[in-house]
Design an enzyme around this catalytic site. Structure first.
Site, PDB file in Angstrom:
ATOM      1  N   LYS A  41      39.676  44.365  39.887  1.00 51.39           N
ATOM      2  CA  LYS A  41      40.582  43.837  40.920  1.00 51.39           C
ATOM      3  C   LYS A  41      39.822  43.273  42.119  1.00 51.39           C
ATOM      4  O   LYS A  41      40.199  42.237  42.677  1.00 51.39           O
ATOM      5  CB  LYS A  41      41.553  44.926  41.362  1.00 51.39           C
ATOM      6  CG  LYS A  41      42.512  45.308  40.244  1.00 51.39           C
ATOM      7  CD  LYS A  41      43.581  46.262  40.692  1.00 51.39           C
ATOM      8  CE  LYS A  41      44.354  46.797  39.493  1.00 51.39           C
ATOM      9  NZ  LYS A  41      44.950  45.741  38.656  1.00 51.39           N
ATOM     10  N   GLY A  42      38.752  43.957  42.530  1.00 47.36           N
ATOM     11  CA  GLY A  42      37.988  43.474  43.681  1.00 47.36           C
ATOM     12  C   GLY A  42      37.333  42.136  43.376  1.00 47.36           C
ATOM     13  O   GLY A  42      37.457  41.169  44.145  1.00 47.36           O
ATOM     14  N   ASN A  44      38.057  40.007  41.021  1.00 44.71           N
ATOM     15  CA  ASN A  44      39.071  38.965  40.795  1.00 44.71           C
ATOM     16  C   ASN A  44      39.579  38.400  42.120  1.00 44.71           C
ATOM     17  O   ASN A  44      39.738  37.184  42.284  1.00 44.71           O
ATOM     18  CB  ASN A  44      40.271  39.532  40.030  1.00 44.71           C
ATOM     19  CG  ASN A  44      39.941  39.889  38.589  1.00 44.71           C
ATOM     20  OD1 ASN A  44      38.916  39.462  38.060  1.00 44.71           O
ATOM     21  ND2 ASN A  44      40.797  40.684  37.958  1.00 44.71           N
ATOM     22  N   GLU A 140      40.905  50.784  42.779  1.00 44.45           N
ATOM     23  CA  GLU A 140      40.036  51.143  41.650  1.00 44.45           C
ATOM     24  C   GLU A 140      38.692  51.686  42.137  1.00 44.45           C
ATOM     25  O   GLU A 140      37.735  51.740  41.379  1.00 44.45           O
ATOM     26  CB  GLU A 140      39.812  49.928  40.740  1.00 44.45           C
ATOM     27  CG  GLU A 140      41.030  49.576  39.910  1.00 44.45           C
ATOM     28  CD  GLU A 140      40.813  48.409  38.974  1.00 44.45           C
ATOM     29  OE1 GLU A 140      41.603  48.276  38.035  1.00 44.45           O
ATOM     30  OE2 GLU A 140      39.876  47.609  39.181  1.00 44.45           O
ATOM     31  N   THR A 242      47.184  38.969  33.173  1.00 44.79           N
ATOM     32  CA  THR A 242      46.100  39.742  33.796  1.00 44.79           C
ATOM     33  C   THR A 242      45.521  38.953  34.971  1.00 44.79           C
ATOM     34  O   THR A 242      45.172  37.781  34.824  1.00 44.79           O
ATOM     35  CB  THR A 242      44.963  40.010  32.780  1.00 44.79           C
ATOM     36  OG1 THR A 242      45.529  40.494  31.578  1.00 44.79           O
ATOM     37  CG2 THR A 242      43.970  41.015  33.331  1.00 44.79           C
ATOM     38  N   ASP A 246      46.050  39.803  41.434  1.00 48.74           N
ATOM     39  CA  ASP A 246      44.826  39.604  42.222  1.00 48.74           C
ATOM     40  C   ASP A 246      44.821  38.213  42.854  1.00 48.74           C
ATOM     41  O   ASP A 246      44.432  38.044  44.010  1.00 48.74           O
ATOM     42  CB  ASP A 246      43.594  39.783  41.324  1.00 48.74           C
ATOM     43  CG  ASP A 246      43.537  41.193  40.756  1.00 48.74           C
ATOM     44  OD1 ASP A 246      43.978  42.122  41.453  1.00 48.74           O
ATOM     45  OD2 ASP A 246      43.089  41.354  39.613  1.00 48.74           O
ATOM     46  N   GLY A 279      42.553  35.658  30.227  1.00 45.97           N
ATOM     47  CA  GLY A 279      41.504  36.231  31.081  1.00 45.97           C
ATOM     48  C   GLY A 279      41.925  36.206  32.529  1.00 45.97           C
ATOM     49  O   GLY A 279      42.646  35.307  32.967  1.00 45.97           O
TER      50      GLY A 279
END
Ligand code: RIB
Length: 296
Positions: A41-42, A44, A140, A242, A246, A279
């Site tokens: 997450k960071g 992204n 996370e 996905t 983010d 992705g």
């Protein structure tokens, strides 16, 4: 003017399997494809913000392994400042095992090196946070590092956007340190210790901090004061959702200076573009793609 964004968060290698549907417990399915792509997450959010034209610094940790080398090279290629990304000896880099079926996903994250992000690590990035227009943090990484980010942002007077994903309960006083919370309905219920079936608008009104709530194909709701307002989603063909959240968070941070309603609209558009490719990072738009999409 170029916006400066600091992201404090995870960096993962995503191991993505495409399947015709999700398997039942104990069941084996034949999949349609497999790719290894950068995620977390960071990372992204850092990549999405950089593609939208921001100057981005990432605070996080990688293992000293082959995935770590690939992830580091990818982030540098996107122009993300990695001065505050540590390489941890004797640690694997974070991974996410992702199954994608009919545009939906299931994800299991193993934090590995991401669990080594500490408050001292966040404090060491003090100067970068002090220069930032906005800071993004997700969940996370260890709770102490999240708390350190919120407290440092408060001390420096820099707005911190807390993206509470994956959901965990947090002390109420931490929530009030954030400028905005950006949960989905489930995450907001977990944060507030509420029933997830409760009306999301009621949950938003009860939150101690302004909320920008994502609702997938139903767009987003946002509330600073008074009644929540709605931004509908943009219709696109979904390949893989996905990283949509983010992309949304990154765009919100980059365009926050244009006012909350505009930032949420642009965030919904950027998130829509991001789901059109497989992705997390593949579909994240550049600023000019976003402008062209909004102009249509
Ligand atoms: O938000 C999507 C991300 O969640 C994926 O890239 C995966 O790494 C998990 O962290």
């Amino acid at each position: 003017m170029t916006r400066r964004i600091v992201v404090v968060g995870s960096i993962n290698m995503d191991l993505v399997t495409q399947a015709p549907r999700f398997p039942q417990p104990g069941e084996t399915l034949l999949g349609d494809g497999f790719v290894t792509v950068p995620g977390g997450k960071g990372a992204n959010q850092a990549v999405a913000a950089a593609r939208l034209g921001a100057e981005v610094a990432l605070v996080g940790a990688l293992g000293r392994d082959a995935f770590g080398d690939q992830l580091q090279a990818g982030l540098l290629g996107e122009g993300v400042d990695l001065q505050h990304v540590q390489r941890l000896d004797d640690q694997a880099s974070g991974t996410a095992s992702i199954t994608v079926a009919a545009g939906e996903n299931q994800i299991v994250v193993v934090p590995a090196a991401n669990a080594g992000v500490t408050p001292a690590h966040v404090e060491a990035a003090h100067a970068a946070l002090a220069r930032a227009d906005a800071v993004l943090v997700q969940m996370e990484i260890p709770l102490e590092a999240i708390e350190a980010t919120l407290r440092l942002g408060q001390r420096l007077g820099v707005p911190v956007i807390l993206n509470p994903a994956p959901a965990r309960p947090l002390p109420t006083d931490w929530l009030t340190l954030a400028r905005y919370l950006t949960p989905n309905q489930h995450e907001l219920a977990v944060l507030l210790g509420a029933d997830p079936a409760e009306d999301f608008r009621a949950l938003m009104r009860r939150a101690p901090t302004p909320v920008v709530l994502t609702r997938g194909s139903e767009g987003a709701w946002y509330r600073e004061h008074g009644e929540p307002a709605h931004q509908p989603s943009f219709a696109v063909e979904v390949v893989d959702s996905t990283g949509a959240g983010d992309t949304f968070n990154a765009a919100l941070a980059v365009f926050l200076h244009e006012g909350l309603a505009t930032a949420v609209r642009k965030a919904c558009a950027a998130a829509a573009l991001s789901v059109t490719r497989l992705g997390a990072q593949q579909g994240m738009p550049r600023a000019r793609e976003l402008d062209a999409f909004l102009a249509r």
